[in-house]
Design a protein around this motif. Structure first.
Motif, short mmCIF file in Angstrom:
data_model
loop_
_atom_site.label_atom_id
_atom_site.label_comp_id
_atom_site.label_asym_id
_atom_site.label_seq_id
_atom_site.Cartn_x
_atom_site.Cartn_y
_atom_site.Cartn_z
N GLN A 20 0.81 -1.42 0.10
CA GLN A 20 0.12 0.05 -0.07
C GLN A 20 0.88 1.22 0.04
N THR A 21 0.42 2.24 -0.76
CA THR A 21 1.37 3.38 -1.08
C THR A 21 0.45 4.67 -0.58
N ARG A 29 6.15 10.25 0.68
CA ARG A 29 5.74 8.96 0.30
C ARG A 29 5.90 7.82 1.31
N VAL A 30 4.79 7.23 1.34
CA VAL A 30 4.67 6.21 2.64
C VAL A 30 4.13 4.86 2.06
N VAL A 31 5.19 3.84 2.36
CA VAL A 31 4.76 2.52 1.67
C VAL A 31 4.98 1.55 2.62
N CYS A 405 12.63 0.43 -0.45
CA CYS A 405 13.59 1.68 -0.65
C CYS A 405 14.00 1.83 -1.87
N LYS A 406 14.72 0.84 -2.54
CA LYS A 406 15.49 0.94 -3.70
C LYS A 406 14.37 1.21 -4.93
N GLN A 407 13.31 0.44 -4.91
CA GLN A 407 12.30 0.59 -5.97
C GLN A 407 11.75 1.79 -5.91
N MET A 408 11.40 2.42 -4.78
CA MET A 408 10.59 3.67 -4.86
C MET A 408 11.35 4.96 -5.23
N GLU A 413 7.59 3.31 -7.81
CA GLU A 413 6.62 2.39 -7.51
C GLU A 413 7.16 0.92 -7.13
N ARG A 414 6.36 0.14 -6.43
CA ARG A 414 6.97 -1.09 -5.71
C ARG A 414 6.44 -2.31 -6.69
#
Length: 465
Positions: A20-21, A29-31, A405-408, A413-414
């Motif tokens: 969820q983002t 941004r919060v994931v 972290c790296k993907q965002m 996006e995740r």
């Protein structure tokens, strides 16, 4: 019951892992991703790393991992450590060439307390001059043991310095002590404030947490920690007057290539060589074929703890380690960043008469072998191995945290394990052939390390053809 508040998933009820983002009104941004475990990992990743250091502030990130767990404007260093110990929290600070993260592992029922324990480390570090001096002394004392005595780390540093020269990714991740000694507390304050006070450069990530609760906690934290525009302007102006050099961005990364020879300060009885080329970055469509290629080549050390069998069917094991007894290690190496990467073959051998030329030959032949037709058996094995590795790693909280972290930061996006599996499965031999041709058309970067003779780039390129 210690975990009474934790979710209990019965057989047949698990609906899959959901990411969820939420983007807060302030831009942070919060994931979150819930694996339904009793322990959680919460933290922040900041889009600032070694490659973002102004040249006059070189070495800042070299001490950041030690400095960020010391005093803040809200708590003393002793109080911070006492809180971690009392709550049984496990903090972690990781610094990379393109980012740094601050996280904490904790029981999922203590999410609010865990985030509160690290928030001021991110936004309110004090950078007390006395503590900064102590950190520099610690770094200087440990530098020979942790860096100079590690040939592979020396080679990695030289690879980036030689490939990118004075541009951003060419800056030292492990700066020499004489450079670090020039750092001052206001420099560190200016660099971290520029990064953390820009909401677009910060991502809050939680693994095994409730998304709504996590968003509420982050909303409260950022509301307290992010400065108002007027206050931020005043503080930035004061820092700019004090340390104007901290506001000069480094040159953009530009791949150049070249050759470097390092005489190791501490001998390990071996010669080390790494031949690399410019490679696609994470945002490039060829990044997935690149990772499949690295898996296909594989490799590793000639001695395998626990006995043989792990990765023995990769190309470098079959064609290099199994046929050349003098080789101690042969591995495919990849360093990938948002817009550019490095890909190459690393090999080491015992430093004996005549071995230098043979080591150069092995590296050249291994790289030249990339131009041969890749069989369906090889590519299918590599893809299956990579998919298995992806799913295996996604079972570990710390890896999931770092992956999100790296993907965002790279993709915004995740991507789930299922999405990555589809992309990996779609890779063809033609894709890998295209990536190989694309990389080998760039200038080579060749770095070596040893006590005596080491192979030269001219020797290697003559054999590469």
């Amino acid at each position: 019951e210690p975990f009474a508040a934790n979710p209990s998933v019965k057989p047949g009820q698990f609906k899959g892992i959901k990411t969820q983002t939420t983007t807060l009104p302030n831009g942070v941004r919060v994931v979150t991703e819930d694996l339904s475990g009793p322990y959680a990992t919460s933290g922040f990743i900041v889009d600032f790393g070694t490659g973002d250091e102004p040249s006059a502030c070189a070495g800042a990130t070299s001490i950041l991992d030690r400095q960020l767990v010391k005093s803040t404007h809200l708590r003393t260093s002793f109080g911070i450590q006492a809180n971690f110990h009392e709550q049984a929290f496990e903090p972690a600070v990781a610094v990379h060439r393109d980012s740094y993260s601050v996280s904490v592992s904790h029981p999922r029922t203590l999410g609010a307390q865990a985030l509160a324990s690290i928030a001021d480390l991110v936004w309110e570090p004090a950078f007390d001059p006395t503590e900064v001096s102590q950190t520099i002394e610690e770094y200087t004392e440990l530098y020979p043991e942790q860096f100079q005595s590690n040939p592979e780390l020396v080679l990695e540093e030289e690879l980036h310095r030689t490939a990118f020269r004075s541009s951003s990714l060419g800056q030292a991740r492990y700066a020499a002590p004489e450079i670090v000694k020039g750092l001052r507390a206001p420099m560190l304050n200016a660099l971290t404030m520029q990064a953390t006070q820009d909401p677009k450069k910060v991502v809050a990530v939680g693994v095994n947490v409730d998304h709504e609760e996590f968003v509420n906690h982050i909303t409260e934290i950022t509301g307290n920690m992010l400065k108002t525009p007027d206050m931020l302007d005043l503080e930035m102006q004061a820092l700019h007057t004090k340390v104007p050099e901290a506001f000069v961005p480094p040159p953009a990364s530009q791949y150049v290539g070249g050759e470097s020879v390092t005489r190791l300060a501490q001998a390990d009885g071996q010669i080390h060589a790494l031949l690399a080329f410019q490679a696609p970055g994470w945002k490039d469509k060829d990044c997935v074929p690149l990772v499949v290629l690295q898996t296909l080549l594989g490799g590793g050390g000639s001695f395998s703890t626990g006995g043989p069998g792990k990765g023995m069917y990769t190309r470098l094991y079959r064609e290099v380690l199994a046929r050349n007894a003098f080789i101690t290690n042969a591995s495919a190496v990849a360093h990938v960043y948002n817009d550019v990467g490095l890909f190459g073959i690393y090999a080491s051998a015992f430093d004996e008469p005549g071995v230098s030329a043979d080591l150069g030959r092995v590296v050249a032949e291994s790289m030249a072998g990339l131009k041969r037709q890749i069989t369906d058996e090889e590519i299918n094995r590599a893809k299956n191995q990579l998919i298995g590795t992806v799913y295996y790693n996604l079972e570990h909280r710390s890896v999931v945290f770092e992956d999100i972290c790296k993907q965002m930061l790279s993709w915004g996006e995740r991507k789930s394990g299922e999405q990555l599996e589809k992309e990996i499965s779609a890779v063809t031999a033609a894709d890998i052939d295209r990536v190989v041709k694309r990389m080998t058309s760039t200038a080579p970067t060749f770095v070596t390390a040893g006590q005596k003779d080491t192979p030269s780039l001219n020797e290697v390129m003559a054999k590469l053809g």
